[in-house]
Design an enzyme around this catalytic site. Structure first.
Site, short mmCIF file in Angstrom:
data_model
loop_
_atom_site.label_atom_id
_atom_site.label_comp_id
_atom_site.label_asym_id
_atom_site.label_seq_id
_atom_site.Cartn_x
_atom_site.Cartn_y
_atom_site.Cartn_z
N GLU A 29 46.88 51.69 31.10
CA GLU A 29 46.31 50.39 31.53
C GLU A 29 47.11 49.38 30.72
OE1 GLU A 29 44.99 48.73 33.75
OE2 GLU A 29 43.20 49.29 34.57
N ASP A 30 47.14 48.03 31.28
CA ASP A 30 47.55 47.05 30.52
C ASP A 30 46.61 46.27 29.46
OD1 ASP A 30 46.16 46.07 32.96
OD2 ASP A 30 47.35 44.50 33.30
N ASP A 40 38.99 45.13 29.26
CA ASP A 40 38.24 43.81 29.11
C ASP A 40 36.71 44.53 29.13
OD1 ASP A 40 36.86 41.47 29.11
OD2 ASP A 40 38.18 40.70 30.42
N ARG A 79 53.44 37.43 35.05
CA ARG A 79 53.66 38.61 34.89
C ARG A 79 55.02 39.27 34.34
NH1 ARG A 79 49.21 41.60 37.48
NH2 ARG A 79 48.50 40.97 39.45
N LYS A 110 40.51 43.80 24.56
CA LYS A 110 39.92 42.60 24.49
C LYS A 110 38.75 42.58 23.60
CE LYS A 110 40.72 38.91 27.34
NZ LYS A 110 40.39 37.91 28.23
N ASP A 141 48.68 38.75 34.53
CA ASP A 141 48.82 37.49 35.33
C ASP A 141 47.54 36.48 35.22
OD1 ASP A 141 46.90 39.07 36.81
OD2 ASP A 141 47.24 37.80 38.45
N PHE A 179 42.69 33.51 27.27
CA PHE A 179 43.34 33.99 28.61
C PHE A 179 44.80 34.59 28.45
CE2 PHE A 179 42.19 33.45 33.14
CZ PHE A 179 43.07 34.33 33.62
N GLY A 210 49.18 45.12 37.23
CA GLY A 210 49.27 44.92 35.69
C GLY A 210 50.06 45.82 34.70
#
Ligand code: PRP
Length: 183
Positions: free
Chosen positions: A101-102, A105, A168, A133, A162, A155, A46
């Site tokens: 990092e993308d 969470d 993506r 998030k 993705d 989401f 990601g």
């Protein structure tokens, strides 16, 4: 103005928003690492889109490397137990490491990764997360030094992120329509 993918409900961050965020993060990193030659490590898959933009927004010497990890468990939620699929090719002892990092969470993937890298004796290990998030009552296990933006507990797809390996390549960050993942 980009056209909206039919599976996307809303655009959270447009290409222009993303450009501004990446420029700001690149400037922060440049200032902090000016004389340090950090190793910038992207976590596949990601983070590749963000990595490609961020590294060009950093105006000081850096090295880059990649890691691939896979979470044990059902795949939908991190379990915190991570298997290294591809390790670094670079030695990090005495080196400043910046993990890219993308999205953060639960933060379990990163906290595992940070512990693992810290055991190799680097000078420092910090995190640049494009998105964090916000899950009410659920503080991430890791506090990134650099954060692009906070996103709601939806989401999120696009810009490397993705759903079932799709989306993506969208150039913006969007919220996926629930009917797409509830099928
Ligand atoms: C995503 C993301 C992080 C992790 C974040 O990766 O890139 O690595 O999940 O979750 P956590 O903070 O709850 O641990 P994913 O496993 O979806 O793999 P990908 O990067 O190949 O899409």
């Amino acid at each position: 103005m980009e056209t909206l993918h039919p599976d996307v409900q809303d655009i959270l961050l447009s290409e222009e928003d993303i450009r501004g965020i990446v420029a700001r993060m690149g400037a922060e990193i440049t200032k902090d690492y000016a004389d340090k030659n950090p190793l910038v490590v992207a976590v596949l898959r990601g983070a590749v889109v963000f990595m490609a933009d961020l590294m060009r927004a950093v105006d000081c010497p850096i090295g880059i490397d990649f890691m691939a990890v896979s979470s044990y468990g059902d795949g939908a939620k991190s379990s915190g137990v991570v298997r290294i699929v591809k390790d670094l090719d670079t030695k990090i002892e005495g080196r400043d490491v910046l993990i890219v990092e993308d999205i953060l969470d639960s933060g379990l993937t990163l906290s595992y990764l940070m512990r693992m890298l810290e055991n190799r004796g680097p000078a420092s290990v910090e995190v640049a997360a494009f998105l964090v998030k916000d899950v009410p009552g659920n503080a991430p296990a890791v506090k990134p030094r650099y954060v692009g933006a906070h996103v709601p507990d939806e989401f999120i797809v696009g810009y490397g992120l993705d759903f079932a390996e799709r989306y993506r390549n969208l150039s913006y960050i969007g919220i996926l329509k629930p009917e797409v993942y509830q099928k």
